[in-house]
Enzyme design. Structure first.
Site, PDB file in Angstrom:
ATOM      1  N   GLU A 181       0.821  -1.211   0.000  1.00  0.00           N
ATOM      2  CA  GLU A 181       0.000   0.000   0.000  1.00  0.00           C
ATOM      3  C   GLU A 181       0.855   1.262   0.000  1.00  0.00           C
ATOM      4  O   GLU A 181       0.423   2.304  -0.479  1.00  0.00           O
ATOM      5  CB  GLU A 181      -0.928   0.031   1.231  1.00  0.00           C
ATOM      6  N   HIS A 212       9.711 -26.554  -1.021  1.00  0.00           N
ATOM      7  CA  HIS A 212       9.168 -27.719  -1.716  1.00  0.00           C
ATOM      8  C   HIS A 212       8.008 -27.334  -2.621  1.00  0.00           C
ATOM      9  O   HIS A 212       7.257 -28.194  -3.069  1.00  0.00           O
ATOM     10  CB  HIS A 212       8.736 -28.778  -0.686  1.00  0.00           C
ATOM     11  N   LYS A 255     -14.159  -0.443  -3.777  1.00  0.00           N
ATOM     12  CA  LYS A 255     -15.238  -0.090  -2.845  1.00  0.00           C
ATOM     13  C   LYS A 255     -16.372   0.604  -3.594  1.00  0.00           C
ATOM     14  O   LYS A 255     -17.540   0.295  -3.390  1.00  0.00           O
ATOM     15  CB  LYS A 255     -14.717   0.842  -1.748  1.00  0.00           C
TER      16      LYS A 255
HETATM   17  O1  PA5 Z   1      -4.060   0.918   5.791  1.00  0.00           O
HETATM   18  C1  PA5 Z   1      -5.214   1.309   5.744  1.00  0.00           C
HETATM   19  O2  PA5 Z   1      -5.500   2.500   5.902  1.00  0.00           O
HETATM   20  C2  PA5 Z   1      -6.351   0.344   5.470  1.00  0.00           C
HETATM   21  O3  PA5 Z   1      -5.894  -0.958   5.405  1.00  0.00           O
HETATM   22  C3  PA5 Z   1      -7.383   0.444   6.579  1.00  0.00           C
HETATM   23  O4  PA5 Z   1      -6.780   0.185   7.811  1.00  0.00           O
HETATM   24  C4  PA5 Z   1      -8.517  -0.540   6.333  1.00  0.00           C
HETATM   25  O5  PA5 Z   1      -9.119  -0.277   5.097  1.00  0.00           O
HETATM   26  C5  PA5 Z   1      -9.566  -0.434   7.440  1.00  0.00           C
HETATM   27  O6  PA5 Z   1     -10.103   0.858   7.511  1.00  0.00           O
HETATM   28  P1  PA5 Z   1     -10.948   1.297   8.760  1.00  0.00           P
HETATM   29  O7  PA5 Z   1     -10.082   1.226   9.960  1.00  0.00           O
HETATM   30  O8  PA5 Z   1     -11.421   2.686   8.474  1.00  0.00           O
HETATM   31  O9  PA5 Z   1     -12.122   0.327   8.871  1.00  0.00           O
END
Ligand code: PA5
Length: 444
Positions: free
Chosen positions: A285, A306, A420
């Site tokens: 990310e 393996h 989303k």
């Molecule tokens: O790194 C990030 O920002 C995401 O992985 C969020 O943590 C994830 O989408 C969860 O979001 P939220 O805490 O708003 O439910």
């Protein structure tokens, strides 16, 4: 202390790569230390091991003690950065078999990290006849997967304990001031913990996001935070010779620029599997944007020697390995004698498993390097809370440096929104009508 060994990348990268990268490392260091880079409103994690909220930290310990006292299970609801760190630390320090072990701490079930009806139902079954609490973790409170899961488990808790009884067993980790979950928690009187505004999900494991479930599992969080604080001190220093995050960031950046596009994180401990998942989110990310970034993958050795071992040894030459080495193990396991010696392994009798694993590591390293796979070694030391605290901070810091050296914002994740939007449109969420028509036409 974590040590990075880049000796086995040298024949694959430009000569003097470290020296060449020093100006970029210095700039990236300045961005992290002084908040001068992109995404600078999300660098609260840089000083977190020193500047964390001590009152909340004490409340985390008190809540964990209450949960340990009144619950045989804790349901931890969250996804992505609100999930992977806690699971990674718990599995690494308490075992992937934690729930099966004899212990005086509650079982921990992770929910809301997908949309599988069967997985959710299974947790509901496991909770039958069991006293449980819930830790729902979501910064926004509207992320579909955890929000849906929370509906199910809140209903289950309210049926079992009544609305007021359930409220005493529900702990919400969310935004300090706003959002759907914060509002719900305030309305119902749930105890709340904070996802700090200046710390993104994937850098949040050492906040209440990770610390509450980790403490419930019995991990010594003082040692975890202490390890992170030690590494923070080291990473503050703009000195290539002593800063392992600089060494790691330089090594992987040089490899990326030399055409190696995939980084495979390898570890020889099965308990590290979910730390690898955490690492993949952290790097994937943070770096994977603007058509750039190393693709983070992971393997578990020796099991994957393996399976994936074949590809690593002889497949396309576009990957390198970063190997996390732990040791010594906490348990001595010496190979027993077998009079029949059908497997021909009596030459190993009395040898410790650590010794055998070390030869496997070295043999694999030499074979893979020979096969054209550069190899970074991350020597971590004994697998304990202090080491893991160091490792977490080390990877976070090196990730921030690497992202800046890649010239991206390491603290946003704009690409996550695309699926989303489509999902909401296809589900018929109000406000998404036009997109829904467009998508339905595309799907035929
Ligand atoms: O790194 C990030 O920002 C995401 O992985 C969020 O943590 C994830 O989408 C969860 O979001 P939220 O805490 O708003 O439910």
């Amino acid at each position: 202390m974590i040590r990075v060994n880049n000796a086995n990348i040298e024949s694959f990268v430009a000569p003097n790569y470290a020296e060449t990268l020093l100006p970029e490392l210095n700039t990236a260091q300045g961005h992290l230390q002084n908040g001068t880079g992109a995404g600078n409103d999300f660098i609260g994690w840089v000083n977190l091991p020193r500047d964390y909220d001590k009152d909340e930290y004490a409340r985390i310990k008190a809540a964990a003690a209450k949960i340990q006292g009144d619950s045989q299970a804790l349901v931890v609801i969250g996804i992505g950065g609100s999930y992977l760190g806690a699971r990674g630390v718990i599995e690494c320090l308490c075992s992937p078999n934690y729930n099966l072990k004899k212990k005086n701490t509650p079982n921990i079930y992770f929910a809301g990290n997908g949309l599988s009806a069967d997985a959710m139902h299974e947790i509901e079954e496991l909770l039958e006849g069991v006293d449980f609490s819930i830790n729902v973790i979501s910064k926004s409170g509207t992320t579909t997967e955890p929000a849906v899961a929370f509906r199910f488990f809140r209903e289950l808790a309210e049926k079992k304990y009544g609305k007021e009884g359930a409220a005493k067993r529900i702990y919400a980790t969310t935004d300090a001031h706003k959002g759907a979950l914060k509002n719900l928690a305030d309305e119902n009187g749930y105890e709340t913990f904070v996802v700090p505004d200046d710390i993104g999900g994937r850098y949040s494991v050492l906040t209440a996001v990770g610390l509450l479930p980790i403490t419930v599992a019995g991990v010594d969080i003082d040692a975890l935070m202490g390890g992170a604080a030690e590494m923070m001190e080291t990473c503050t220093k703009a000195d290539y010779a002593i800063n392992p995050a600089w060494q790691y960031a330089a090594g992987r950046t040089a490899l990326y620029r030399a055409g190696y596009k995939i980084e495979v994180l390898a570890a020889y401990e099965p308990c590290f599997r979910f730390m690898s998942e955490w690492w993949k989110q952290l790097y994937g990310e943070s770096e994977g944007k603007e058509n750039k970034g190393l693709f983070p993958a992971s393997v578990e050795f020796t099991a994957d020697l393996h399976s994936m071992g074949q590809y690593i040894q002889q497949g396309e030459r576009h990957l390198f390995e970063s190997v996390v080495r732990f040791g010594p193990s906490k348990n001595e396991m010496k190979v027993p004698f077998d009079a029949a010696d059908g497997d021909g392994l009596n030459f190993l009798v009395g040898k410790d498993m650590d010794f055998i694993a070390r030869q496997a590591m070295d043999g694999t390293l030499l074979a893979h390097v020979e096969g054209g796979v550069p190899n970074v070694i991350v020597e971590a030391g004994v697998n304990d809370a202090a080491t893991l605290g160091q490792l977490i901070y080390f990877f976070e810091y090196a990730c921030g440096l690497s992202g800046y050296m890649l010239n991206v914002n390491p603290f946003d994740q704009p690409g996550v929104e695309a699926y989303k939007k489509n999902m909401f449109a296809l589900l018929g969420k109000p406000g998404y009508e036009a997109l829904r028509e467009e998508l339905l036409a595309k799907l035929g």
